[in-house]
Design a protein around this motif. Structure first.
Motif, PDB file in Angstrom:
ATOM      1  N   ILE A   1       0.881  -1.172   0.000  1.00  0.00           N
ATOM      2  CA  ILE A   1       0.000   0.000   0.000  1.00  0.00           C
ATOM      3  C   ILE A   1       0.916   1.218   0.000  1.00  0.00           C
ATOM      4  N   ASN A   2       0.823   2.006  -1.054  1.00  0.00           N
ATOM      5  CA  ASN A   2       1.714   3.157  -1.178  1.00  0.00           C
ATOM      6  C   ASN A   2       1.056   4.200  -2.070  1.00  0.00           C
ATOM      7  N   GLN A   3       1.290   5.449  -1.760  1.00  0.00           N
ATOM      8  CA  GLN A   3       0.673   6.515  -2.539  1.00  0.00           C
ATOM      9  C   GLN A   3       1.375   6.711  -3.885  1.00  0.00           C
ATOM     10  N   ASP A   4       2.660   6.277  -3.926  1.00  0.00           N
ATOM     11  CA  ASP A   4       3.463   6.506  -5.130  1.00  0.00           C
ATOM     12  C   ASP A   4       3.339   5.321  -6.088  1.00  0.00           C
ATOM     13  N   PRO A   5       2.675   5.492  -7.225  1.00  0.00           N
ATOM     14  CA  PRO A   5       2.492   4.355  -8.142  1.00  0.00           C
ATOM     15  C   PRO A   5       3.813   3.829  -8.699  1.00  0.00           C
ATOM     16  N   GLU A   6       4.866   4.654  -8.631  1.00  0.00           N
ATOM     17  CA  GLU A   6       6.173   4.230  -9.151  1.00  0.00           C
ATOM     18  C   GLU A   6       7.006   3.490  -8.098  1.00  0.00           C
TER      19      GLU A   6
ATOM     20  N   ASP B   1       2.290  -8.980  -4.745  1.00  0.00           N
ATOM     21  CA  ASP B   1       1.249  -9.735  -5.446  1.00  0.00           C
ATOM     22  C   ASP B   1       0.032  -8.848  -5.659  1.00  0.00           C
ATOM     23  N   TYR B   2      -0.254  -8.028  -4.651  1.00  0.00           N
ATOM     24  CA  TYR B   2      -1.388  -7.110  -4.748  1.00  0.00           C
ATOM     25  C   TYR B   2      -0.923  -5.723  -4.348  1.00  0.00           C
ATOM     26  N   GLY B   3      -1.104  -4.789  -5.247  1.00  0.00           N
ATOM     27  CA  GLY B   3      -0.706  -3.409  -4.980  1.00  0.00           C
ATOM     28  C   GLY B   3      -1.918  -2.511  -4.911  1.00  0.00           C
ATOM     29  N   LEU B   4      -1.884  -1.581  -3.969  1.00  0.00           N
ATOM     30  CA  LEU B   4      -2.978  -0.614  -3.850  1.00  0.00           C
ATOM     31  C   LEU B   4      -2.354   0.774  -3.755  1.00  0.00           C
ATOM     32  N   VAL B   5      -2.575   1.571  -4.790  1.00  0.00           N
ATOM     33  CA  VAL B   5      -2.072   2.946  -4.767  1.00  0.00           C
ATOM     34  C   VAL B   5      -3.122   3.792  -4.065  1.00  0.00           C
ATOM     35  N   ALA B   6      -2.796   4.232  -2.863  1.00  0.00           N
ATOM     36  CA  ALA B   6      -3.784   4.971  -2.073  1.00  0.00           C
ATOM     37  C   ALA B   6      -3.106   5.640  -0.897  1.00  0.00           C
ATOM     38  N   ASP B   7      -3.835   6.543  -0.274  1.00  0.00           N
ATOM     39  CA  ASP B   7      -3.378   7.200   0.951  1.00  0.00           C
ATOM     40  C   ASP B   7      -3.490   6.194   2.099  1.00  0.00           C
ATOM     41  N   LEU B   8      -2.356   5.834   2.655  1.00  0.00           N
ATOM     42  CA  LEU B   8      -2.355   4.788   3.676  1.00  0.00           C
ATOM     43  C   LEU B   8      -3.215   5.172   4.878  1.00  0.00           C
ATOM     44  N   PHE B   9      -3.255   6.486   5.188  1.00  0.00           N
ATOM     45  CA  PHE B   9      -4.018   6.920   6.367  1.00  0.00           C
ATOM     46  C   PHE B   9      -5.526   6.708   6.162  1.00  0.00           C
TER      47      PHE B   9
ATOM     48  N   VAL C   1      -6.773   4.104   3.743  1.00  0.00           N
ATOM     49  CA  VAL C   1      -7.131   2.713   3.446  1.00  0.00           C
ATOM     50  C   VAL C   1      -6.713   1.716   4.514  1.00  0.00           C
ATOM     51  N   VAL C   2      -5.656   2.002   5.271  1.00  0.00           N
ATOM     52  CA  VAL C   2      -5.266   1.023   6.286  1.00  0.00           C
ATOM     53  C   VAL C   2      -6.332   0.921   7.378  1.00  0.00           C
ATOM     54  N   PRO C   3      -6.875   2.045   7.888  1.00  0.00           N
ATOM     55  CA  PRO C   3      -7.992   1.909   8.839  1.00  0.00           C
ATOM     56  C   PRO C   3      -9.211   1.219   8.210  1.00  0.00           C
ATOM     57  N   GLN C   4      -9.455   1.468   6.938  1.00  0.00           N
ATOM     58  CA  GLN C   4     -10.559   0.765   6.240  1.00  0.00           C
ATOM     59  C   GLN C   4     -10.335  -0.739   6.259  1.00  0.00           C
ATOM     60  N   LEU C   5      -9.106  -1.111   5.934  1.00  0.00           N
ATOM     61  CA  LEU C   5      -8.757  -2.531   5.898  1.00  0.00           C
ATOM     62  C   LEU C   5      -8.904  -3.133   7.292  1.00  0.00           C
TER      63      LEU C   5
ATOM     64  N   MET D   1      -2.611  -4.832  -9.618  1.00  0.00           N
ATOM     65  CA  MET D   1      -3.012  -3.673  -8.842  1.00  0.00           C
ATOM     66  C   MET D   1      -4.503  -3.811  -8.536  1.00  0.00           C
ATOM     67  N   VAL D   2      -4.865  -3.533  -7.304  1.00  0.00           N
ATOM     68  CA  VAL D   2      -6.282  -3.550  -6.939  1.00  0.00           C
ATOM     69  C   VAL D   2      -6.748  -2.105  -6.773  1.00  0.00           C
ATOM     70  N   LYS D   3      -8.076  -1.889  -6.905  1.00  0.00           N
ATOM     71  CA  LYS D   3      -8.529  -0.494  -6.907  1.00  0.00           C
ATOM     72  C   LYS D   3      -8.931  -0.005  -5.517  1.00  0.00           C
ATOM     73  N   ASP D   4      -9.297  -0.935  -4.635  1.00  0.00           N
ATOM     74  CA  ASP D   4      -9.683  -0.492  -3.289  1.00  0.00           C
ATOM     75  C   ASP D   4      -9.547  -1.640  -2.289  1.00  0.00           C
ATOM     76  N   VAL D   5      -9.896  -1.334  -1.048  1.00  0.00           N
ATOM     77  CA  VAL D   5      -9.747  -2.295   0.042  1.00  0.00           C
ATOM     78  C   VAL D   5     -10.627  -3.528  -0.180  1.00  0.00           C
ATOM     79  N   ASN D   6     -11.829  -3.317  -0.699  1.00  0.00           N
ATOM     80  CA  ASN D   6     -12.716  -4.459  -0.915  1.00  0.00           C
ATOM     81  C   ASN D   6     -12.135  -5.450  -1.906  1.00  0.00           C
ATOM     82  N   GLU D   7     -11.587  -4.918  -2.991  1.00  0.00           N
ATOM     83  CA  GLU D   7     -10.989  -5.813  -3.983  1.00  0.00           C
ATOM     84  C   GLU D   7      -9.773  -6.529  -3.388  1.00  0.00           C
ATOM     85  N   LEU D   8      -8.991  -5.786  -2.593  1.00  0.00           N
ATOM     86  CA  LEU D   8      -7.831  -6.393  -1.932  1.00  0.00           C
ATOM     87  C   LEU D   8      -8.272  -7.561  -1.053  1.00  0.00           C
TER      88      LEU D   8
END
Lengths: 309, 250
Positions: free
Chosen positions: A278-283, A291-299, A301-305, B231-238
């Motif tokens: 999980i990282n904001q920087d796509p590069e 195996d699974y990448g999520l480009v997002a603001d960790l603050f 999506v991590v609480p969401q997860l 790459m996944v688009k959101d937490v649900n997909e993850l």
């Protein structure tokens, strides 16, 4: 000839890596003995004796072994080594302190952090932070090595090997144990955890590190790790450092949060079964090994997860 | 008190080395080289001990070809007093390095030997312990804090799960972990001044060290790459992806 395993323990329990070293030792197809050097060795010797694949447990007992020094352990191991052509241990802060001293006293080379035993004197080990695999051969009469525990399955229990007492020379003067401080944690040990959640520099502060990483780790019964950048910045203690200069882990699931994925970090986690980044920087480099990448603001999506688990 | 700091020239830690096409070795021709990071911590600590008035002389030593003079100049620019290059074209493994350093220690008679805990090229992490063994001296590895009082060094060491504190009598061999200190930045004037400091070239043969070469590198290879991920688009997909792997999440 025989193989001698130097067992790491905390005074009460054998380190779980010992059982993995026992599996590695089977490659020589010769009897395997385990050395327990401890102040109160009885319970430890019983644990070792239960490991399948060993012939006997050697016990060296001395009050000073409550907190053994490398100097003292070397004095115990070197005389024993005459009966062995292989001396090995699982790679750890303990063994990498002791075994080079033993090897030098035996006037032989040592192979550190062996990943694969090709045959009785040929090994594969990582160099350059694991970016290169080197196949090396040693013609020394005694093979001294440490093995990467995660590359070998743990030996089963159920054995009842014999226990023999061996001499424990007095601790050498010149080096004295003073104190130890363990970071208290209810979490599983990093090297043994099935799930590891690691935080990087993007967390931005020690508080954020604790507030974002810890709840996710709690939900997953995970160990917490950190990148060297996070450790250097003071967000996490050094013993959580995953990488070339820290701990090497290979859990079922590794979640890298806000970690760029520098070479030296990848070294410590790329054998994980499933890697989530999980990282904001796509590069970010970490996405190349995830195996699974999520480009997002960790603050965000991590609480969401954490909430969704 | 005299301190000997042993350092190594390695490929810069930011560079990902490549394997030669024939798999015989890594290809480091023209690659940026520098001082091993942990060895820089060792030099820094020696300099801090000198600044505290505990150490009077710092000798930096390395082993290798003439190109190694650059890291010795770097050590001198940081604040080492003199430097020694043990000259050889051979590639030496840790045990041989320790034997050479033993000869240097016997010549220089330092009260303390500082080294990095590990070189980031071969990642062996053996030299300090082996040197201590050969010299029959106490060792304190992975130091994150060092205090010297009289004839005793108190060392806080990084171990799995925490720290351990050892008291060792001097002379002793101590290896530096990253957190021992933050090495100072070398300024240009210091680099200029370092040119005037003594740098001695000592042929390896002149040290009369008997070396064996019992470890051979048969081949090198690039480790298999992890298969490309998605790459996944959101937490649900993850979460739905993670649930396809049995037993890793509840």
């Amino acid at each position: 000839m025989r193989t001698l395993i130097i067992a790491e323990h905390n005074g009460q329990h054998l380190n779980e890596q010992v059982a993995r070293a026992v599996t590695a030792a089977q490659q020589w197809q010769q009897p395997v003995d385990v050395l327990i050097a401890a102040a109160q060795p009885d319970a430890l010797a019983a644990q070792a004796a239960a490991l399948q694949g060993i012939s006997s447990v050697l016990v060296a007992s001395d009050a000073a072994l409550q907190h053994p020094t490398a100097e003292h352990l070397a004095e115990i191991i070197v005389p024993l080594a005459a009966n062995y052509n292989v001396v090995l241990a699982a790679h750890s802060a303990f063994s990498k302190n002791v075994l080079p001293r033993v090897a030098a006293l035996l006037d032989v080379n040592m192979l550190s952090d062996v990943l694969e035993i090709v045959n009785t004197n040929t090994y594969v080990r990582g160099i350059y932070a694991g970016n290169v695999l080197a196949t090396v051969q040693s013609s020394d009469a005694t093979q001294v090595l440490t093995v990467r525990g995660s590359k070998f399955a743990a030996a089963a229990t159920g054995n009842a090997a014999g226990i023999t007492t061996v001499a424990a020379p007095a601790a050498p003067v010149g080096s004295r144990w003073v104190a130890e401080a363990f970071n208290k944690s209810e979490r599983p040990a990093l090297t043994a955890a099935k799930v590891v959640v690691s935080g990087g520099r993007a967390l931005g502060s020690a508080d954020a590190f604790a507030q974002v990483i810890a709840p996710l780790a709690d939900k997953l019964h995970a160990a917490i790790g950190a990148s060297r950048a996070a450790v250097d910045a003071g967000y996490a203690p050094n013993d959580l450092q995953v990488g070339q200069t820290g701990v090497v882990v290979a859990p079922e699931l590794y979640i890298a949060v806000g970690i760029s994925g520098a070479i030296q970090h990848a070294y410590g986690m790329k054998d994980s079964k499933v890697v989530v980044a999980i990282n904001q920087d796509p590069e970010a480099q970490i996405f190349k090994i995830a195996d699974y990448g999520l480009v997002a603001d960790l603050f965000e999506v991590v609480p969401q997860l954490t909430a969704a688990l | 008190m005299k301190v000997l700091v042993a350092i190594k020239r390695v490929v810069d830690y930011n560079i990902q080395v490549r394997v030669k096409a024939d798999g015989s070795n890594v290809d480091i021709d023209g690659v940026k080289m520098g001082i091993n990071p942990f060895d820089e911590n060792a030099i820094e600590e020696a300099i801090r001990l000198k600044e505290k008035g505990i150490v009077s002389e710092i000798v930096a030593v390395t082993i290798g070809g003439a190109a190694n003079q650059d890291i010795l100049r770097h050590a001198l620019a940081m604040g080492a007093d003199r430097a020694m290059l043990v000259e050889t074209q051979e590639t030496l493994h840790s045990l041989s390095v320790a034997k050479v350093l033993k000869a240097v220690v016997e010549r220089e008679q330092p009260n303390l030997v500082l080294l990095g805990k590990q070189a980031i090229d071969d990642d062996a992490g053996q030299t300090g312990q082996m040197l201590a063994a050969l010299l029959k001296l106490p060792q304190a590895t992975y130091a994150s804090q060092l205090t010297i009082e009289g004839n005793q060094a108190t060392v806080v060491r990084e171990i799995d799960g925490g720290t351990e504190t050892l008291a060792v009598s001097l002379p002793a061999v101590i290896t530096a972990d990253l957190r021992l200190n933050e090495p100072r930045y070398v300024k240009l004037p210091n680099l200029m001044m370092a040119r005037k400091k003594p740098l001695e070239n000592v042929p390896l043969d002149s040290l009369n060290v008997s070396l064996t070469h019992n470890v051979q590198q048969l081949k090198v290879a690039t480790p298999p790459a992890r298969p490309a991920g998605i790459m996944v688009k959101d937490v649900n997909e993850l979460l739905s992806k993670l649930r396809t792997h049995e037993g890793i999440i509840g």
